[in-house]
Enzyme design. Structure first.
Site, PDB file in Angstrom:
ATOM      1  CB  SER A 245      -0.896   0.011   1.236  1.00 44.60           C
ATOM      2  OG  SER A 245      -0.093   0.191   2.393  1.00 44.60           O
ATOM      3  CB  SER A 246       0.103   4.760  -1.018  1.00 46.36           C
ATOM      4  OG  SER A 246      -0.152   4.500  -2.374  1.00 46.36           O
ATOM      5  CB  VAL A 248       2.971  -0.200   4.252  1.00 45.37           C
ATOM      6  CG1 VAL A 248       4.187  -0.958   4.764  1.00 45.37           C
ATOM      7  CG2 VAL A 248       1.752  -0.523   5.120  1.00 45.37           C
ATOM      8  CD  GLU A 266       6.159  -1.202  -9.249  1.00 45.26           C
ATOM      9  OE1 GLU A 266       5.062  -0.632  -9.479  1.00 45.26           O
ATOM     10  OE2 GLU A 266       7.143  -1.095  -9.985  1.00 45.26           O
ATOM     11  CB  CYS A 300      -1.306  -2.787  -7.852  1.00 46.36           C
ATOM     12  SG  CYS A 300      -0.173  -3.554  -8.973  1.00 46.36           S
TER      13      CYS A 300
END
Ligand code: UN1
Length: 508
Positions: A245-246, A248, A266, A300
């Site tokens: 995730s963005s 973390v 990513e 994603c």
């Protein structure tokens, strides 16, 4: 002790038992951390148990890995390529079993599980070719009897932290390149897919052993955030590749940057498909189905926003709702299933909460919207009519939930596409060259992946994969992504006996 179910017995063909040590440390399997169960997302029953790594296991593994770098980086790149070629062959031999395990443990349907392993095989082939093409350049020097050139050298160790949704392909993108570039790999797979981590590692380890190479070249830990943090903080690891995730990812980046390490990120996507009024509607409907429902919306690259031209809005939705009704939901290993379960019971809860928020922000559920009562983590594929400004539309809900919205002009559609924090993938359906070139140009999509007449997901490995903004800016897999796994030395060599200085400086 055997497996709880007969249908799990195939796992012994890829080195998995009912109970498994989860760390591969200096060629030995161990795990002194917590014992965890790997659950089948279709039933939430235990498939097998795994003992995770402790910080002592980590330290032991890292010491052996550091030693192994000295040997591995001395081996000529094409010879390293030969090892990766053998890994590809070993994967070909176990494609069906590994694909089945991906499907069983992650929950994606079997053709996608097999496709994921195929993606690593493709990466191996790509990396083998690359192992003879890690070319630098020769640059004309402004000084007489001088030459400038670029040397690409290995970094040493590459840390790879992967997510549950592509539990082995993303390892493949990173490891294939890292290895041919002369780096050792330290891998932490997702905590909920430890069996895939172990099976992949056994296959790689066998190839290393057969070639009498130090097995610590590929060092692996099953574990959670404790191991992840250790990797992020470890100055022995110059590059950390993180998928997740963005939220973390930002923490990982801050930790790695703190010690001047490099990150390859990513992170979350929030991908849109735009359908123009001239589009091939059938092609677009099929694409949206795969992009929004495939992998139960847990890629994603999943399409989360559908932006329809007002003139085709109604008819497009009618056709899409029709195909949504035909989606077979069920056991991902069963033939004909298109939608398997979400990966964990927690993801199912997240879906439920997400739907509540959607409703509270004015979203109108056109189909789906509920969890399915069963032992597993099944939910309905969902389409929601909602304003592009709603807060919930800016976030990544990792489930098969598709937001639809309307536009009049191309500019408006591109503005909506670009109006979210994430910037991974995007696609437009049109047959007009002028629209295509606007879309891929500077005022078009702001994403890393900019498609035309294909879904947002299902990228080939030959291109660089990754996205902008909150997606993290990383590029993995094909094209020149390999450069990130090496350090560039700019060398200026004076082969004369004078000392002319650059910029014409005369110094005494
Ligand atoms: C991911 O979801 O983390 O393009 C990766 C795709 C796949 C990779 C997805 N090749 O959908």
């Amino acid at each position: 002790m055997g497996f709880a179910k007969k249908e799990y017995e195939f796992l012994s063909e890829i080195g998995i038992e009912a109970s498994n040590p989860g760390c591969f440390v200096n060629g030995v399997w161990k795990g002194n951390g917590a014992v965890v169960s790997s659950l089948n997302p279709s039933s939430n029953q235990t498939i097998a148990q795994v003992s995770e790594g402790s910080l002592d296991d980590y330290e032991e593994g890292m010491q052996a890995c550091s030693e192994a770098t000295k040997i591995w980086m001395q081996i000529p790149a094409p010879k390293r390529g030969e090892i990766v070629r053998q890994i590809g062959d070993a994967l070909r031999g176990k494609l069906q079993q590994l694909g089945r395990l991906v499907s069983l443990e992650m929950g994606k349907i079997l053709p996608e599980g097999i496709g994921e392993v195929q993606e690593i095989i493709d990466m191996c082939d790509f990396a083998v070719g690359l192992s003879r093409q890690l070319n630098g350049s020769i640059i004309p020097s402004e000084r007489p009897n001088h030459m400038m050139l670029e040397m690409w050298n290995p970094l040493g160790i590459v840390g790879v932290i992967t997510a549950f949704n592509f539990p082995c392909a993303v390892l493949g993108w990173n490891a294939c390149l890292a290895l041919v570039c002369g780096n050792c790999v330290v891998w932490k797979g997702a905590p909920t897919t430890p069996l895939i981590t172990i099976a992949m590692t056994k296959l790689v380890a066998e190839v290393l052993e057969k070639n009498n190479l130090p097995t610590a070249i590929f060092t692996v830990f099953c574990g959670g955030s404790e191991i992840g943090q250790a990797i992020s903080k470890d100055t022995r690891i110059p590059l950390v590749s993180f998928t997740g995730s963005s939220k973390v990812g930002l923490m990982v980046q801050q930790t790695v940057n703190q010690r001047y390490g490099k990150c390859l990120l990513e992170l979350s996507g929030n991908n849109a498909i735009i359908v123009m009024d001239d589009a091939d509607i059938q092609l677009a409907v099929r694409s949206v189905l795969f992009a929004a429902v495939g992998t139960a919306g847990q890629r994603c690259t999943t399409c989360r926003r559908l932006i329809l031209h007002e003139s085709i809005y109604q008819s497009f939705l009618e056709q899409l709702l029709q195909v949504y009704k035909q989606v077979k939901i069920g056991d991902p290993l069963e033939k004909g299933t298109l939608l398997g379960p979400l990966h964990t019971a927690g993801s199912r809860e997240g879906f439920k909460k997400g739907i509540d928020i959607i409703k509270s922000q004015g979203g109108k559920i056109l189909t789906g919207g509920s969890v399915i009562e069963s032992e597993g983590n099944f939910v309905q594929p969902t389409i929601v009519e909602i304003s592009s400004d709603a807060g919930v539309v800016k976030e990544e809900l990792f489930a098969p939930v598709l937001y639809v919205m309307k536009f009049k002009t191309l500019k408006e559609a591109i503005d909506i596409n670009n109006s979210v924090p994430q910037g991974l993938s995007s696609s437009i359906f049109t047959n007009k060259p002028e629209i295509i070139f606007k879309w891929i140009g500077p005022n078009g999509s702001d994403c890393g992946i900019v498609n035309v007449n294909i879904p947002t997901n299902g990228a080939e490995i030959g291109g660089a994969f990754g996205g902008e903004k909150a997606t993290g800016g990383g590029r993995e897999a094909g094209s020149d992504s390999w450069k990130q796994y090496m350090r560039r030395a700019t060398c200026t060599i004076n082969y004369g006996h004078e000392l002319p200085l650059a910029q014409g400086i005369n110094f005494g």
